[in-house]
Scaffold this motif. Structure first.
Motif, PDB file in Angstrom:
ATOM      1  N   SER A  23       0.712  -1.091  -0.132  1.00 50.87           N
ATOM      2  CA  SER A  23      -0.059  -0.193  -0.104  1.00 50.87           C
ATOM      3  C   SER A  23       0.873   1.348  -0.091  1.00 50.87           C
ATOM      4  N   ILE A  26       2.080   1.843  -3.397  1.00 52.01           N
ATOM      5  CA  ILE A  26       1.119   2.225  -4.465  1.00 52.01           C
ATOM      6  C   ILE A  26       0.856   3.721  -4.194  1.00 52.01           C
ATOM      7  N   ALA A  47      -5.946   0.237  -1.360  1.00 49.28           N
ATOM      8  CA  ALA A  47      -4.719  -0.645  -1.560  1.00 49.28           C
ATOM      9  C   ALA A  47      -4.547  -1.550  -0.525  1.00 49.28           C
ATOM     10  N   THR A  51      -5.746  -5.341  -0.529  1.00 50.98           N
ATOM     11  CA  THR A  51      -4.362  -6.337  -0.420  1.00 50.98           C
ATOM     12  C   THR A  51      -4.685  -7.340   0.508  1.00 50.98           C
TER      13      THR A  51
END
Length: 79
Positions: A23, A26, A47, A51
């Motif tokens: 995360s 991203i 994210a 995830t």
């Protein structure tokens, strides 16, 4: 009653750390490409959740091997 091993106790933490690392990556990509911190935080949050759920679902899909089946059977007998 058996106590869980250290590896069993730390497995949820491993999932959270792995999800956080992905995360952050991203979030940084979005921040460096758009220069909008709020949008980066939104993508980081999305994210992280996606995830974490994906990793958890994939870990549930793995079938236990023979040693794990024996261990599960022993745990059932103890209760």
């Amino acid at each position: 009653m058996t106590t869980p091993s250290r590896q069993d106790r730390l497995k949820p933490l491993e999932y959270i750390v792995l999800s956080a690392i992905i995360s952050v990556f991203i979030g940084l990509v979005v921040l460096l490409s758009t220069r909008q911190p709020v949008l980066s935080l939104v993508f980081f949050g999305i994210a992280f959740i996606v995830t974490l759920v994906t990793i958890a679902m994939l870990s549930l899909a793995v079938k236990p091997d023979e040693a794990e089946k024996i261990d599960l059977g022993e745990q059932d007998k103890g209760h």
